[in-house]
Design a protein around this motif. Structure first.
Motif, PDB file in Angstrom:
ATOM      1  N   ALA A  58     103.772  10.009 127.707  1.00 35.62           N
ATOM      2  CA  ALA A  58     102.856   9.898 126.565  1.00 35.62           C
ATOM      3  C   ALA A  58     103.442   8.942 125.530  1.00 35.62           C
ATOM      4  O   ALA A  58     104.648   8.649 125.539  1.00 35.62           O
ATOM      5  CB  ALA A  58     102.628  11.279 125.946  1.00 35.62           C
ATOM      6  N   ALA A  59     102.562   8.471 124.651  1.00 35.36           N
ATOM      7  CA  ALA A  59     102.987   7.574 123.558  1.00 35.36           C
ATOM      8  C   ALA A  59     102.115   7.845 122.342  1.00 35.36           C
ATOM      9  O   ALA A  59     100.939   8.206 122.466  1.00 35.36           O
ATOM     10  CB  ALA A  59     102.844   6.126 123.998  1.00 35.36           C
ATOM     11  N   SER A  60     102.690   7.673 121.137  1.00 34.54           N
ATOM     12  CA  SER A  60     101.985   7.948 119.881  1.00 34.54           C
ATOM     13  C   SER A  60     100.842   6.971 119.657  1.00 34.54           C
ATOM     14  O   SER A  60     100.996   5.789 120.037  1.00 34.54           O
ATOM     15  CB  SER A  60     102.966   7.803 118.699  1.00 34.54           C
ATOM     16  OG  SER A  60     102.287   8.032 117.468  1.00 34.54           O
ATOM     17  N   LYS A  81     109.618   7.109 118.242  1.00 31.86           N
ATOM     18  CA  LYS A  81     110.666   7.505 119.192  1.00 31.86           C
ATOM     19  C   LYS A  81     111.849   6.574 118.965  1.00 31.86           C
ATOM     20  O   LYS A  81     111.700   5.353 119.045  1.00 31.86           O
ATOM     21  CB  LYS A  81     110.117   7.355 120.599  1.00 31.86           C
ATOM     22  CG  LYS A  81     110.941   7.944 121.712  1.00 31.86           C
ATOM     23  CD  LYS A  81     110.046   7.971 122.952  1.00 31.86           C
ATOM     24  CE  LYS A  81     110.766   7.855 124.244  1.00 31.86           C
ATOM     25  NZ  LYS A  81     109.843   7.790 125.387  1.00 31.86           N
ATOM     26  N   SER A  82     112.998   7.162 118.625  1.00 30.46           N
ATOM     27  CA  SER A  82     114.096   6.290 118.171  1.00 30.46           C
ATOM     28  C   SER A  82     114.746   5.543 119.331  1.00 30.46           C
ATOM     29  O   SER A  82     115.275   4.465 119.185  1.00 30.46           O
ATOM     30  CB  SER A  82     115.158   7.142 117.480  1.00 30.46           C
ATOM     31  OG  SER A  82     115.596   8.114 118.408  1.00 30.46           O
ATOM     32  N   SER A  83     114.715   6.123 120.539  1.00 33.85           N
ATOM     33  CA  SER A  83     115.309   5.378 121.670  1.00 33.85           C
ATOM     34  C   SER A  83     114.683   5.885 122.953  1.00 33.85           C
ATOM     35  O   SER A  83     114.148   7.000 123.006  1.00 33.85           O
ATOM     36  CB  SER A  83     116.815   5.640 121.724  1.00 33.85           C
ATOM     37  OG  SER A  83     117.019   7.006 122.058  1.00 33.85           O
ATOM     38  N   ASN A  84     114.743   5.035 123.973  1.00 38.59           N
ATOM     39  CA  ASN A  84     114.144   5.435 125.259  1.00 38.59           C
ATOM     40  C   ASN A  84     115.169   5.991 126.224  1.00 38.59           C
ATOM     41  O   ASN A  84     114.893   6.251 127.366  1.00 38.59           O
ATOM     42  CB  ASN A  84     113.434   4.221 125.896  1.00 38.59           C
ATOM     43  CG  ASN A  84     112.024   4.095 125.320  1.00 38.59           C
ATOM     44  OD1 ASN A  84     111.321   5.108 125.218  1.00 38.59           O
ATOM     45  ND2 ASN A  84     111.664   2.915 124.898  1.00 38.59           N
ATOM     46  N   HIS A  85     116.416   6.133 125.718  1.00 42.72           N
ATOM     47  CA  HIS A  85     117.433   6.690 126.629  1.00 42.72           C
ATOM     48  C   HIS A  85     118.152   7.809 125.884  1.00 42.72           C
ATOM     49  O   HIS A  85     118.004   7.981 124.691  1.00 42.72           O
ATOM     50  CB  HIS A  85     118.406   5.594 127.067  1.00 42.72           C
ATOM     51  CG  HIS A  85     118.880   4.776 125.901  1.00 42.72           C
ATOM     52  ND1 HIS A  85     118.202   3.650 125.468  1.00 42.72           N
ATOM     53  CD2 HIS A  85     119.915   4.957 125.025  1.00 42.72           C
ATOM     54  CE1 HIS A  85     118.827   3.156 124.415  1.00 42.72           C
ATOM     55  NE2 HIS A  85     119.862   3.926 124.122  1.00 42.72           N
TER      56      HIS A  85
END
Ligand SMILES: N[C@H](CCC[C@H](N)C(=O)O)C(=O)O
Length: 289
Positions: A236-238, A256-260
């Motif tokens: 999902a995404a905002s 979202k501050s980071s994808n990892h």
């Protein structure tokens, strides 16, 4: 002869997308917020009294527009309630407790900022924490459940189901209760969400709520939980529109501050309708003494 009762308490009944609350202006401290478990559990009983998922006391605060005390239907106090917060903000604006449509109020989880636009209320949540993805627990039945966990002001566990039929047929009460009391989540326990991701900006959810001890028609912090863990899993995404059991939609915004690892979220907002149902006086004869 009119029956005289010891005490009548003026209250407002509101609904945040089907999550319903009794709201009381307690700035005069009529109710002792530190000793009101019996009162809350009495008035929240459906059919025997007013009936609600929770009760909110609005009180004075020296630094922000007001502070609140939030109680689940069982009388226990909780750190936060997303739908209740939206209702409390609109109540405060309608009653002139907050002079402007933008306000801030104090909860156990932290300061909540709110923006009112008619019946639509958007609140800025406290930073979520304790994210844990893809762990397995036995909860009765054939195989362990794959679960996600996050605290969005209160603890939430999420189980994703494969399709709409699985969501509609989910045994939310029994499985919800089993997970809510599972040893893994003690002593605080947890709220339990069953969610179906339709698309990156569209999720449906059903929630078993701690302290209501039943499925509710909507859960704000639960809707945020499913949006954030779905985002953490790349599903999902905002902004995410979350369809609740009532049929109403709550919208979740976040960065979202980071994808990892570790995935972190900030600027989390919850938006939806908060409506006044009625105002009345509570007669204390229905209270459990
Ligand atoms: N039952 C929750 C509090 C209310 C949460 C829900 N009503 C919401 O809108 O966030 C708990 O004890 O953790």
């Amino acid at each position: 002869m009119e029956i005289q009762f010891e005490r009548r308490i003026h209250f407002t009944k509101m609904t945040g997308s089907g999550n319903d609350f009794i709201i009381i202006d307690n700035r005069d401290q009529l109710i002792d917020a530190d000793n009101c478990r019996g009162l809350v559990s009495s008035v929240c009983r459906r059919k025997l009294s007013v009936g609600a998922d929770g009760l909110i006391l609005i009180e004075n605060d020296p630094e922000v527009d007001f502070k609140w005390r939030f109680f689940n239907a069982d009388g226990g106090e909780a750190e936060m309630c997303g739908n209740g917060a939206r209702c409390a903000a609109r109540f405060a604006y309608l009653k002139g407790i907050a002079s402007k449509p933008s306000m801030a109020f104090r909860t156990i989880a932290g300061i909540i900022e709110a923006e009112i636009k008619n019946e639509r209320v958007k609140i800025r949540m406290t930073p979520p924490h304790s994210l844990k993805l893809d762990f397995f627990l036995e909860a009765g039945g054939t195989k362990p459940f794959c679960l996600q966990f996050i605290n969005t002001g209160v603890p939430h566990v999420v189980h994703f189901v494969e399709d709409d039929a699985a969501l509609d047929s989910a045994d939310v009460f029994n499985l919800g209760r089993t997970l809510r009391y599972h040893s893994h989540f003690q002593p605080a326990g947890t709220n339990v969400n069953f969610a179906r991701v339709h698309a990156p900006h569209s999720i449906s959810v059903r929630t078993y709520e701690r302290g209501v001890e039943d499925e509710t028609l909507a859960c704000g912090t639960g809707s945020i939980a499913v949006a954030l863990v779905a985002s953490a899993k790349g599903l999902a995404a905002s902004p995410v529109d979350v369809k609740t059991r009532s049929g109403e939609t709550l919208t979740i915004y976040f960065e979202k501050s980071s994808n990892h690892d570790p995935v972190d979220f900030r600027e989390v907002y919850l938006e939806g309708d908060a409506k006044v149902v009625y105002e009345a006086e509570l007669w204390d004869e229905t209270l459990i003494q």
